[in-house]
Enzyme design. Structure first.
Site, mmCIF file in Angstrom:
data_model
loop_
_atom_site.group_PDB
_atom_site.id
_atom_site.type_symbol
_atom_site.label_atom_id
_atom_site.label_comp_id
_atom_site.label_asym_id
_atom_site.label_seq_id
_atom_site.Cartn_x
_atom_site.Cartn_y
_atom_site.Cartn_z
ATOM 1 C CB SER A 118 -4.151 4.925 4.931
ATOM 2 O OG SER A 118 -2.873 5.420 5.538
ATOM 3 C CG ASP A 137 -2.078 -1.224 1.141
ATOM 4 O OD1 ASP A 137 -1.725 -2.168 0.062
ATOM 5 O OD2 ASP A 137 -3.402 -0.887 2.380
ATOM 6 C CB CYS A 163 1.469 -5.136 4.116
ATOM 7 S SG CYS A 163 1.084 -6.069 2.339
#
Length: 567
Positions: free
Chosen positions: A466, A78, A119
């Site tokens: 995010s 990301d 992640c």
């Protein structure tokens, strides 16, 4: 054993010959075959070290009497893809990770599974696969990165993204930006704040699919290898006792996970991911459950992106057991089994809090009386949306819409000073179907903060954020623009009102009249994985999954109508 069907008997001589070509012996094949589903990659720090970590997991399996066999999945970073067309691949990768683990395990009839994640999307993707397979299994998180150090304070990747906006606004120099860039990420491990990776690591621990004490340890800490070996031994215990995810991942477990996200001010992405896990399990979990739990759970952990500390600080403070102890004592979580063999309450009772630590607060001294997110509905989001309230003092925001159909255009407008205090930035056609892939808006939100507008501009999107995002930000607006949701009909200047106390997101305009002229945009991708994803993905309000239980299909069909929720 499940693997007996692929390795025992005269008819399986060919399979045994293939196994032996990889170095296995008859003695190895007589033992349980345990899958080690790795998500290692050289692309980015989050999963960079997992190849070494897997070696310790396999050693634990061997010591406990099993034969480990490792395989890998794809990974999308990301942090690297953020703010580009590549970011559309991120959420799609969650489904590919889940599918690839399921296919490999089913394709080789393994007896048990240890999934190693790093992640953001590899964590829920791994858990979704374990839920589908329902074999004795657990998930190990590779651990957080250590913070970087710039001048006299710690920094994370969040600081880099916000420094981009600050540099564009002339608040820092390009040399300052370069210095922050060079120091923010000192080595292996996932992003350090309570961003999505650490949020989902916390959730995985509280839902019981990761053992307490394992995910807390930072990626490069000397104790991580021992925790990995412990996980290898634990999965053999689960196999011996025939304990499967279906006995651990109950609705109570998922509600405990939600409480942990609320209490730590975690990423709003957890709403998508925990919902997706619930759908895999066939558990009736709704957005209302998330709002109910968050409303009654105070924020007790002082975490970045809105607070002071990072995951390595929590480890030094005593880890997740300290959080569990506070939530247990306040009756904000319920007892539930975990893969360690101990219940969550027993794990909480074993907490060893570091004297004088300042990361975890008592519930009586909470940083906020309610959790880090809320679920809103209203004329702009009939199916719901998620607002992050952690670190945000405002509960009400009203202003004119500034509408963008591309994230890049919104980012450029912020960088060029065209977004002003009081504006409500609308970024649409970036939902699960519309983007496709529901990218995160960190580049835009960081640019807003970097430009000094963090408390003065709101952002509303059918995309997502995010975990590093902070400020007045509303995401997952459903129905999304690509499904004819009201967000598709908003125009510049329309008054948008975000009211957290009333749980409402409204727009002042004649939606019904505008809906008559609405037409779906042509899909950007007409073949390949993005096209397949756009055709099969559900609404964000259902976890943005590519498969739904039959009981939910009628609702999904209704949601796919054009236009939807307008009027």
């Amino acid at each position: 054993m499940e693997s007996d069907r692929i390795k025992k008997g005269i008819s399986r001589a060919g399979a045994r010959a293939m196994f032996k070509a990889t170095g296995l012996s008859d003695e190895d094949l007589a033992k349980p075959l345990v899958a080690v589903a790795n998500t290692w990659t050289e692309v980015g720090p989050c999963n960079f070290h997992l190849r070494d970590l897997a070696a310790h997991v396999k050693e634990g399996i061997r010591k406990a009497g099993g034969t480990p066999l490792e395989f890998n999945t794809i990974v999308v970073s990301d942090g690297i893809s953020m703010g580009t067309e590549a970011m559309k691949a991120s959420l799609v990768s969650r489904e590919v990770v889940a599918d690839s683990i399921e296919l490999t395990v089913r394709g080789h009839l393994f007896d048990a599974v240890v999934a190693i994640s790093g992640c953001d999307k590899t964590i829920p993707g791994a858990i979704m696969a374990l839920a589908r397979l329902d074999l004795p299994a657990l998930m190990l998180y590779g651990g957080s990165i250590m913070p970087g150090h710039y001048k006299d304070h710690d920094v994370t990747i969040q600081d880099v993204f916000e420094a981009i906006g600050a540099c564009a606004a002339g608040r820092i120099t390009s040399d300052d930006l370069n210095d922050i860039e060079n120091t923010a990420c000192p080595g292996a491990g996932a992003c350090g704040g309570q961003f999505t990776a650490n949020t989902m690591s916390t959730a995985a621990t509280f839902m019981g699919i990761s053992p307490f004490g394992a995910n807390d340890v930072p990626a490069t800490h000397a104790h991580k290898a021992a925790e990995a070996e412990r996980c290898g031994k634990l999965v053999m215990e689960l196999l011996g006792k025939n304990i499967r995810p279906s006995t651990i991942l109950t609705k109570t477990a998922l509600e405990n996970a939600i409480a942990s996200v609320a209490a730590t001010g975690g990423s709003t992405n957890a709403v998508l991911h925990i919902m997706a896990i619930a759908r895999e399990l066939g558990i009736d979990l709704e957005l209302a459950d998330f709002d109910r739990i968050s409303a009654s759970t105070p924020i007790i952990v002082d975490f970045k992106p809105w607070g002071r500390f990072v995951a390595s600080d929590l480890f030094e403070a005593g880890g997740m057991r300290v959080i569990a102890r506070q939530l247990m004592d306040a009756k904000l979580i319920k007892d539930s089994p975990t893969v360690s063999g101990s219940s969550i309450f027993k794990e909480a009772e074993a907490a060893k809090e570091t004297p004088g630590q300042k990361v975890v607060h008592k519930t009586s001294e909470a940083l906020s009386p309610r959790g880090g997110f809320a679920i809103l509905h209203g004329s702009l989001a009939p199916e719901g949306c998620v607002v992050k309230v952690a670190g945000n003092k405002k509960q009400l925001f009203s202003g004119p819409a500034r509408v963008f159909d591309e994230e890049d255009d919104a980012f450029e407008a912020v960088q060029n000073g065209k977004v002003k205090a009081g504006d409500v930035v609308i970024i649409r056609n970036v939902g699960p179907k519309g983007a496709p892939g529901m990218p995160e808006m960190l580049s835009v939100t960081s640019a807003i903060v970097g430009a000094g507008l963090g408390g003065d501009v709101a952002l509303v999107t059918d995309g997502r954020f995010s975990g590093a995002t902070h400020g007045f930000m509303v995401g997952h607006v459903s129905p999304e623009a690509a499904r004819g949701g009201p967000i598709a009909l908003v125009r510049d200047g329309d008054k948008i009102t975000i009211d957290v106390d009333r749980r409402e997101l409204n727009v002042e305009c004649d939606l019904a009249a505008r809906a008559k002229d609405w037409q779906a945009r042509a899909p950007k991708y007409k073949s390949g994985v993005f096209a397949k994803y756009a055709q099969s993905v559900s609404s964000a309000s259902d976890g943005a999954v590519t498969w739904l239980p039959p009981s939910r299909e009628p609702a999904r069909a209704a949601k796919s109508g054009v236009p939807t929720g307008v009027g």
